[in-house]
Structure formats: structure tokens, C-alpha cells
Design an enzyme around this catalytic site. Structure first.
Site, PDB file in Angstrom:
ATOM      1  N   SER A  12      42.785   2.492  22.713  1.00 60.69           N
ATOM      2  CA  SER A  12      42.304   1.179  23.151  1.00 60.69           C
ATOM      3  C   SER A  12      40.799   1.169  23.406  1.00 60.69           C
ATOM      4  CB  SER A  12      43.053   0.747  24.408  1.00 60.69           C
ATOM      5  OG  SER A  12      42.819   1.688  25.443  1.00 60.69           O
ATOM      6  N   GLY A  13      40.069   2.016  22.684  1.00 59.77           N
ATOM      7  CA  GLY A  13      38.611   1.950  22.750  1.00 59.77           C
ATOM      8  C   GLY A  13      38.104   0.829  21.844  1.00 59.77           C
ATOM      9  N   GLU A 111      16.036   5.497  22.051  1.00 60.46           N
ATOM     10  CA  GLU A 111      16.605   6.773  22.481  1.00 60.46           C
ATOM     11  C   GLU A 111      16.132   7.845  21.514  1.00 60.46           C
ATOM     12  OE1 GLU A 111      20.833   6.725  23.648  1.00 60.46           O
ATOM     13  OE2 GLU A 111      20.701   4.559  23.591  1.00 60.46           O
ATOM     14  N   HIS A 226      25.398  16.637  24.445  1.00 59.19           N
ATOM     15  CA  HIS A 226      24.381  15.716  24.988  1.00 59.19           C
ATOM     16  C   HIS A 226      23.464  16.516  25.916  1.00 59.19           C
ATOM     17  CE1 HIS A 226      22.460  12.331  26.960  1.00 59.19           C
ATOM     18  NE2 HIS A 226      23.031  11.515  26.086  1.00 59.19           N
ATOM     19  N   ARG A 267      19.046  14.807  19.722  1.00 63.54           N
ATOM     20  CA  ARG A 267      19.667  15.411  20.905  1.00 63.54           C
ATOM     21  C   ARG A 267      20.103  16.854  20.712  1.00 63.54           C
ATOM     22  NH1 ARG A 267      24.473  11.011  21.585  1.00 63.54           N
ATOM     23  NH2 ARG A 267      22.716   9.849  22.371  1.00 63.54           N
ATOM     24  N   HIS A 328      29.682  15.970  24.088  1.00 62.86           N
ATOM     25  CA  HIS A 328      29.596  14.509  24.199  1.00 62.86           C
ATOM     26  C   HIS A 328      30.326  13.779  23.084  1.00 62.86           C
ATOM     27  CE1 HIS A 328      27.911  10.645  25.220  1.00 62.86           C
ATOM     28  NE2 HIS A 328      27.245  10.544  24.093  1.00 62.86           N
ATOM     29  N   ARG A 363      25.018  13.023  15.390  1.00 61.77           N
ATOM     30  CA  ARG A 363      24.909  11.555  15.405  1.00 61.77           C
ATOM     31  C   ARG A 363      23.619  11.068  16.064  1.00 61.77           C
ATOM     32  NH1 ARG A 363      25.978   8.127  19.316  1.00 61.77           N
ATOM     33  NH2 ARG A 363      27.277   9.548  20.551  1.00 61.77           N
ATOM     34  N   LEU A 369      28.998   3.221  18.925  1.00 65.77           N
ATOM     35  CA  LEU A 369      29.701   1.934  19.103  1.00 65.77           C
ATOM     36  C   LEU A 369      29.586   1.119  17.823  1.00 65.77           C
ATOM     37  CD1 LEU A 369      28.594   0.970  22.745  1.00 65.77           C
ATOM     38  CD2 LEU A 369      30.936   1.432  21.990  1.00 65.77           C
TER      39      LEU A 369
HETATM   40  C1  SIN Z   1      23.439   7.882  25.952  1.00 63.66           C
HETATM   41  O1  SIN Z   1      23.404   6.828  26.585  1.00 63.66           O
HETATM   42  O2  SIN Z   1      22.607   8.768  26.086  1.00 63.66           O
HETATM   43  C2  SIN Z   1      24.560   8.097  24.994  1.00 63.66           C
HETATM   44  C3  SIN Z   1      24.481   7.148  23.911  1.00 63.66           C
HETATM   45  C4  SIN Z   1      25.146   7.712  22.703  1.00 63.66           C
HETATM   46  O3  SIN Z   1      25.976   8.598  22.816  1.00 63.66           O
HETATM   47  O4  SIN Z   1      24.785   7.282  21.616  1.00 63.66           O
END
Ligand code: SIN
Length: 437
Positions: A12-13, A111, A226, A267, A328, A363, A369
């Protein structure tokens, strides 16, 4: 328990819910989920959702995604992801999702590994905002039923065609639902790791069942760490400190208060630099400093992070925050094409549990998302077409329930199956894993 449906969606994501919403309304859909419908990793996503701001940004966005992915990405999937991003955002806005504004335009943040600001956000709770709005829509649909607190323990299979799912409820009662199509939207594998930002119950169940039924998997050693989660001696899920915090200027410091890495590199690179630094310093964490931001700005932009850190005794405007890397995200998974089809007939996979190569080996931030939504919508379209044409036909099947009776042993076996697959390649930071065998 309902015994039959046109489509069963497991999870349910964001991917599972958006898939359900995009299948035509006259088909009966059951969404099953292991805990409450809100207990998904999509719900926890903090940073945001990336979008193609304008066509001039296409080449840069494409290159950023590939560079972060170490050029292991499937370029066709990346193109679909980026080209579909604006229509998905328009759809979300239509469904009631609020993104932060900057005057009359959206507010875009940045980011790691993004060359420009192209990330939409809702403070630091973007996943919650999106998932809640999707759930609200799903709850209004009379053709969709959500069944909480049941776990998929197997699929029904006939001649390499998926014909339904086998479930276990909280009382360990086993049951089945036969369906013309099954969609795996079971998320990642973080529950198998000692330190992960994922919810504990997200343990890659679909991966184990795929192994059992010879459903093809791909890129199983691509596990993302992460760089920044709140260091804590306690047990349980690692609390994420969003990369957007660094996108807004926060810096990383070693034990002597010195910077040691460019905070906005991909990352995997930042995580590696932190591990190296911790080794050099003999520490379990490095520091994140948000001292350049006013308390007011931090509270307004990152209220969730601010509150959590305060609970743990840290005042972000004045204190250095101890942070450490944690598992993560999972880039590999059940192999799918660009329409969510797996190697088994009538079986689809969407979101983190699936892999069409869009993320490559690592990623790009805030592409998850987006990927969940773009490709689950395509899968929904395919499923709708299949149901309409009658191609997704099934037949009920009688199975021997006794094989699932020892649920503890079954769970252990499934975890082992997943971990064996992950360990076939060389996995970075495998020392984080709970499983010792
Ligand atoms: C984050 O907010 O650092 C994670 C976002 C992501 O996983 O893309």
C-alpha cells in the site's frame, strides 16, 4: 476473506495505491498490506519528488540520473521517467497533493548529484503528503478494498502463470485470493538490515517468492546506503536526515569540526567518504551542521526532522547532529519491462521491489517516488488492456495449506532466499546486514 478479484495488489505504498487508482473502475481490486495502509516506506519519504522543470533541463536531468547510477541505467526507462514526470505531478496536484510554493510557482529544492534545483516537496514530509492523498482517493473507490494486516506468503501458479496469492493473517490463518492479475508492490528489503531507514516489516517478500517460482530477478547487489541518518545507540529504524537538508546548505564535519567531503556528491560517494572518515576518527558517526540556518527556517522547512531531533535532545540551530550511514533503498529486484510485466504471465511488479534499470547502480535522490508513480501508472494501463481483451484469464487452484503451517520457519527461509540473492554479487557495506550466514 474475499476469495476472488480481478486484480490483487500486494502493498500500500505510493506504487501500489497509484496502480490501483489507474486501473479502470469497473474491475474489482484488492490491496493487501502487512500492517496498516499508512505503514509504507513511501509514507516516510522526506526529501521530495523530482520533476522536469522545463524542456531545457532534459539533458541535464538525464545526465544526472545516469551519472548517479554509475551509467548502469536502462536509458529507455530513464527517458520515460523524465518525460512522464510533469504529467504525474499535474495528476498529483489534481488529486489534492500540496507542494510548497515560492510565490506563484512551486518551490524547487536540490539534493545530492542534482545539477540544478528540480525537486518538489511538501516541507520534509513529501511522502506522507502524497501517500495520504492517494489513500484518501483509494478509500473513495467502491471497486477497491484495502485489507490490512495480511502477509503474502506465496502466489498461486499454474504453468508459469500467476493465478492469485496465498495469504496469512495475524492469527496465522492461511487463505487464498484468486485473481486475473497480481501486482507486487512490496517495497524494498530494509527490514533485513540492522541499520535501515526502512520499516522493519519491509523484508523483500516478493523477492523470496520470485526465487521460489523462477520469476526473473536483476541487479540484486545494487543496495543503496543513505549517508545521513541520526546516530542512535537504540534499536529500531534509523531516522533519516534528508539530503534536502544538505541541499539547503548543511555541511558535514569530522570530529575536529572540519569539512571532509562535498556534501552534494552522489549519495554512494558521500556514504563512502563518511565511512572512511569514521574509520580515521575511530567514531561511529560524523557531524551534520545546520548552524548556518535560523531556527525559524529549520522549523518551517524541516518540521519533522526538527521535532525528532529535539526529542533526542538536539537543538538543530545550535547543536551538531551526529549522523551515520544506513541502508536506504534497493535498486535491483524483480525484473520488469517498462510496463511492469515480470517474466511470469499475469504477474506485475511496481515500485522499489521491481527493477527496469531506471536507477542503474545508485538511485538519484528523489527519483524513487517519481519512478513508483510513473511506472505503476503504465502497469495499470497494461493490466486494464489485458483485462479488457480477456488476456488475463486464470483458473482457481487447490493447494496444500500444510506447507505454510510453520510460519516462523517460512519467514526465516524467505529472508535467507533474499539474502542469498543479494550476496551473489559484491555488495557494498554488507556488514550492515542482520543475517550472519
Ligand atoms: C532524502 O530525503 O534524503 C531521501 C530522498 C530519497 O531517498 O530520494
Amino acid at each position: 476473506m474475499i476469495k476472488e478479484a480481478d486484480v490483487v495488489i500486494v502493498g500500500s505504498g505510493a506504487a501500489g495505491l497509484y496502480c490501483a487508482l489507474n486501473i479502470p473502475d469497473h474491475y474489482k481490486i484488492i490491496v493487501i498490506t502487512k500492517k496498516q495502509p499508512e505503514d509504507s516506506d513511501s509514507f516516510l519519504a522526506q526529501g521530495g519528488i523530482s520533476v522536469l522543470r522545463d524542456n531545457d533541463d532534459y539533458d541535464a536531468y538525464f545526465e544526472d540520473t545516469l551519472k548517479a547510477g554509475r551509467y548502469k541505467n536502462n536509458k529507455d526507462s530513464v527517458e520515460i521517467l523524465i518525460r512522464s514526470s510533469r504529467s504525474v505531478i499535474e495528476d498529483l496536484v489534481r488529486l489534492g497533493v500540496n507542494f510548497d510554493q515560492d510565490g506563484s510557482d512551486f518551490s524547487y529544492t536540490r539534493e545530492g548529484a542534482h545539477s540544478v534545483n528540480r525537486i518538489l516537496h511538501h516541507k520534509d514530509v513529501t511522502g506522507k503528503e502524497i501517500t495520504e492523498k492517494l489513500l484518501e482517493q483509494v478509500r473513495h473507490k467502491s471497486n477497491i478494498t484495502i485489507v490490512p494486516f495480511v502477509t503474502m506468503i506465496d502466489i498461486l501458479e499454474k504453468n508459469h502463470t500467476c493465478t492469485g496469492v496465498v495469504l496469512k493473517d495475524q492469527a496465522n490463518t492461511i487463505s487464498t485470493i484468486s485473481a486475473r492479475a497480481v501486482v507486487w508492490a512490496t517495497g524494498g528489503i530494509g527490514g533485513l538490515f540492522e541499520h535501515s531507514t526502512n520499516m522493519n516489516h519491509i523484508t523483500g517478500d516478493a523477492i523470496a517468492i520470485a526465487v521460489k517460482h523462477n520469476v526473473k530477478l536483476i541487479d540484486m547487489n545494487y543496495v543503496q546506503i543513505h549517508p545521513t541518518t541520526l546516530f542512535s545507540k537504540g534499536e529500531g529504524r534509523s531516522f533519516l536526515i534528508s539530503e534536502a537538508v544538505r541541499g539547503e546548505g548543511a555541511i558535514l564535519l569530522n570530529k575536529d569540526g572540519q569539512r571532509f567531503v562535498d556534501e552534494l556528491l552522489p549519495r554512494d560517494v558521500v556514504s563512502a567518504a563518511i565511512y572512511e572518515q569514521m574509520k580515521k576518527d575511530g567514531t561511529d558517526y560524523v557531524y551534520l551542521s545546520m548552524q548556518h540556518m535560523t531556527g525559524e527556517k529549520i522549523r518551517e522547512r524541516f518540521p519533522n526532522i526538527y521535532e525528532k531531533c529535539l526529542e533526542e535532545g538536539y537543538h538543530l540551530e545550535t547543536d551538531l547532529l551526529p549522523v551515520t550511514p544506513a541502508q536506504h533503498y534497493f535498486m535491483g529486484g524483480v525484473q520488469i519491462n517498462e510496463d511492469g510485466k515480470t517474466s511470469m504471465k499475469n504477474l506485475f511488479a511496481v515500485g522499489e521491489t521491481s527493477c527496469n534499470g531506471v536507477h542503474g547502480a545508485n538511485r538519484l535522490a528523489s527519483n524513487s517516488l517519481l519512478e513508483a508513480l510513473v511506472f505503476s501508472k503504465r502497469a495499470a494501463f497494461m493490466i486494464g488492456e489485458g483485462l479488457k481483451s480477456g488476456a488475463l484469464e486464470n483458473g482457481a487452484e487447490i493447494i496444500d495449506y500444510t506447507q505454510y503451517k510453520n510460519t516462523e520457519a517460512l519467514e526465516k527461509e524467505y529472508h535467507l532466499l533474499v539474502w542469498n540473492e543479494i550476496s551473489k554479487g559484491s555488495v557494498e557495506y554488507a556488514g550492515l546486514c542482520k543475517h550472519e550466514g
